[in-house]
Design a protein around this motif. Structure first.
Motif, PDB file in Angstrom:
ATOM      1  N   PHE A   4       0.700  -0.942  -0.055  1.00  0.00           N
ATOM      2  CA  PHE A   4       0.256  -0.179   0.363  1.00  0.00           C
ATOM      3  C   PHE A   4       0.676   1.222  -0.041  1.00  0.00           C
ATOM      4  CE2 PHE A   4      -2.915  -3.321   1.621  1.00  0.00           C
ATOM      5  CZ  PHE A   4      -4.092  -3.051   0.692  1.00  0.00           C
ATOM      6  N   THR A   5       2.503   1.391   0.552  1.00  0.00           N
ATOM      7  CA  THR A   5       2.865   2.466   0.081  1.00  0.00           C
ATOM      8  C   THR A   5       3.855   2.395  -1.071  1.00  0.00           C
ATOM      9  OG1 THR A   5       4.815   1.575   1.109  1.00  0.00           O
ATOM     10  CG2 THR A   5       3.358   2.555   2.777  1.00  0.00           C
ATOM     11  N   SER A   6       3.489   1.529  -2.194  1.00  0.00           N
ATOM     12  CA  SER A   6       4.344   1.209  -3.313  1.00  0.00           C
ATOM     13  C   SER A   6       3.696   2.010  -3.746  1.00  0.00           C
ATOM     14  CB  SER A   6       4.311  -0.283  -3.570  1.00  0.00           C
ATOM     15  OG  SER A   6       4.679  -0.702  -4.550  1.00  0.00           O
ATOM     16  N   ALA A  11      -0.006   2.571  -9.096  1.00  0.00           N
ATOM     17  CA  ALA A  11      -0.057   3.013 -10.609  1.00  0.00           C
ATOM     18  C   ALA A  11      -0.381   1.931 -11.600  1.00  0.00           C
ATOM     19  CB  ALA A  11       1.379   3.429 -11.256  1.00  0.00           C
ATOM     20  N   VAL A  12      -0.517   0.833 -10.562  1.00  0.00           N
ATOM     21  CA  VAL A  12       0.071  -0.309 -11.878  1.00  0.00           C
ATOM     22  C   VAL A  12      -2.705  -0.218 -11.522  1.00  0.00           C
ATOM     23  CG1 VAL A  12      -1.394  -2.748 -11.561  1.00  0.00           C
ATOM     24  CG2 VAL A  12       1.154  -1.814 -11.869  1.00  0.00           C
ATOM     25  N   LEU A  13      -2.973  -0.157  -9.703  1.00  0.00           N
ATOM     26  CA  LEU A  13      -4.619   0.162  -9.694  1.00  0.00           C
ATOM     27  C   LEU A  13      -4.925   1.080 -11.121  1.00  0.00           C
ATOM     28  CD1 LEU A  13      -5.230  -0.178  -6.360  1.00  0.00           C
ATOM     29  CD2 LEU A  13      -5.984  -1.607  -8.264  1.00  0.00           C
ATOM     30  N   SER A  14      -4.747   3.172 -11.155  1.00  0.00           N
ATOM     31  CA  SER A  14      -4.484   3.337 -11.554  1.00  0.00           C
ATOM     32  C   SER A  14      -5.099   3.282 -13.013  1.00  0.00           C
ATOM     33  CB  SER A  14      -3.662   4.518 -11.472  1.00  0.00           C
ATOM     34  OG  SER A  14      -4.527   5.779 -12.104  1.00  0.00           O
ATOM     35  N   ALA A  15      -4.578   2.412 -13.417  1.00  0.00           N
ATOM     36  CA  ALA A  15      -4.533   1.754 -15.318  1.00  0.00           C
ATOM     37  C   ALA A  15      -5.450   0.823 -14.802  1.00  0.00           C
ATOM     38  CB  ALA A  15      -2.508   0.967 -15.549  1.00  0.00           C
ATOM     39  N   ALA A  16      -5.564  -0.081 -14.121  1.00  0.00           N
ATOM     40  CA  ALA A  16      -6.734  -0.511 -14.113  1.00  0.00           C
ATOM     41  C   ALA A  16      -8.139  -0.102 -14.363  1.00  0.00           C
ATOM     42  CB  ALA A  16      -6.760  -1.534 -13.029  1.00  0.00           C
ATOM     43  N   PHE A  17      -8.190   0.726 -12.851  1.00  0.00           N
ATOM     44  CA  PHE A  17      -9.140   1.513 -13.202  1.00  0.00           C
ATOM     45  C   PHE A  17      -9.628   3.172 -14.572  1.00  0.00           C
ATOM     46  CE2 PHE A  17      -9.693   0.992  -8.771  1.00  0.00           C
ATOM     47  CZ  PHE A  17     -10.250   0.660  -8.531  1.00  0.00           C
ATOM     48  N   ALA A  18      -8.468   3.126 -14.989  1.00  0.00           N
ATOM     49  CA  ALA A  18      -8.358   3.786 -16.365  1.00  0.00           C
ATOM     50  C   ALA A  18      -9.227   3.002 -17.312  1.00  0.00           C
ATOM     51  CB  ALA A  18      -7.334   4.134 -16.460  1.00  0.00           C
ATOM     52  N   ALA A  19      -9.119   1.617 -17.444  1.00  0.00           N
ATOM     53  CA  ALA A  19      -9.509   0.936 -17.998  1.00  0.00           C
ATOM     54  C   ALA A  19     -10.677   0.812 -18.446  1.00  0.00           C
ATOM     55  CB  ALA A  19      -8.333  -0.472 -18.115  1.00  0.00           C
ATOM     56  N   LEU A  20     -11.101   0.346 -17.101  1.00  0.00           N
ATOM     57  CA  LEU A  20     -13.201   0.425 -16.758  1.00  0.00           C
ATOM     58  C   LEU A  20     -13.772   1.627 -17.414  1.00  0.00           C
ATOM     59  CD1 LEU A  20     -12.373  -1.756 -13.503  1.00  0.00           C
ATOM     60  CD2 LEU A  20     -13.153  -2.450 -15.450  1.00  0.00           C
ATOM     61  N   THR A  21     -13.083   2.707 -17.071  1.00  0.00           N
ATOM     62  CA  THR A  21     -13.458   3.842 -16.781  1.00  0.00           C
ATOM     63  C   THR A  21     -14.200   3.854 -18.198  1.00  0.00           C
ATOM     64  OG1 THR A  21     -12.393   4.917 -15.674  1.00  0.00           O
ATOM     65  CG2 THR A  21     -13.257   6.595 -17.297  1.00  0.00           C
ATOM     66  N   ALA A  22     -12.757   3.789 -19.748  1.00  0.00           N
ATOM     67  CA  ALA A  22     -12.786   3.918 -21.022  1.00  0.00           C
ATOM     68  C   ALA A  22     -13.782   2.379 -21.245  1.00  0.00           C
ATOM     69  CB  ALA A  22     -11.883   3.296 -22.069  1.00  0.00           C
ATOM     70  N   ILE A  23     -14.368   2.165 -20.717  1.00  0.00           N
ATOM     71  CA  ILE A  23     -15.759   0.549 -20.974  1.00  0.00           C
ATOM     72  C   ILE A  23     -16.139   1.047 -20.223  1.00  0.00           C
ATOM     73  CG2 ILE A  23     -15.952  -1.949 -20.809  1.00  0.00           C
ATOM     74  CD1 ILE A  23     -13.858  -0.956 -22.425  1.00  0.00           C
ATOM     75  N   PHE A  24     -16.809   1.425 -19.275  1.00  0.00           N
ATOM     76  CA  PHE A  24     -17.929   2.102 -18.531  1.00  0.00           C
ATOM     77  C   PHE A  24     -18.187   3.123 -19.264  1.00  0.00           C
ATOM     78  CE2 PHE A  24     -16.667   0.152 -14.608  1.00  0.00           C
ATOM     79  CZ  PHE A  24     -16.907  -1.286 -14.621  1.00  0.00           C
ATOM     80  N   ALA A  25     -18.077   4.083 -20.020  1.00  0.00           N
ATOM     81  CA  ALA A  25     -17.711   5.781 -20.685  1.00  0.00           C
ATOM     82  C   ALA A  25     -18.524   4.989 -21.973  1.00  0.00           C
ATOM     83  CB  ALA A  25     -16.530   6.305 -20.935  1.00  0.00           C
TER      84      ALA A  25
END
Length: 144
Positions: A4-6, A11-25
């Motif tokens: 949790f301090t890495s 950054a990997v979570l950010s990328a995963a959520f960004a990918a979901l953002t594109a699909i959901f949007a």
């Protein structure tokens, strides 16, 4: 260092959520004006972040923030809003699998802007990676 301090973990979570953002949007803008869809998304984000800040006790007094910090956070907010409006418009008009890679050219621009404006240094291998990201984004978005 824990997970949790890495910065890599986040950054990997950010990328995963960004990918979901594109699909959901892409599905979300199907039957609505893209600018209005962006407004709805922004209100949701505001409510979620406000809830997190309040629940975790991270709120600060407004007077404790410097004018320089305010200026750059406001500029960042304006840039984010402009990016979201453009992104949703692009998703309305194009395929998510083509829009998202072009949007991710921001990675290339961040590297260039970091060097030019922040004095950051990149190695030859870093520049090669940036070039490959740019080429990959164009190739993924290219429609033969």
């Amino acid at each position: 260092m824990t997970l949790f301090t890495s910065w890599q973990f986040w950054a990997v979570l950010s990328a995963a959520f960004a990918a979901l953002t594109a699909i959901f949007a892409k599905v979300g803008v199907e039957n609505v004006n893209s600018d209005f869809a962006t407004l709805i998304r922004t209100v949701v984000i505001l409510l979620v972040i406000a809830g997190i800040v309040m629940a975790t006790g991270q709120a600060q007094t407004l007077g404790s923030i410097s004018s320089k910090t305010y200026t750059f956070l406001i500029l960042s907010g304006v840039a984010t809003g402009a990016s979201w409006l453009c992104y949703f418009r692009a998703l309305k008009l194009g395929n998510a699998a083509q829009v998202a890679p072009i949007d991710k050219l921001s990675v290339v621009l961040v590297a260039v802007f970091g060097v030019v404006f922040l004095g950051e240094r990149l190695s030859g291998a870093n520049w090669l990676g940036i070039a490959l990201i740019a080429a990959g984004a164009v190739l993924v978005a290219y429609r033969a």
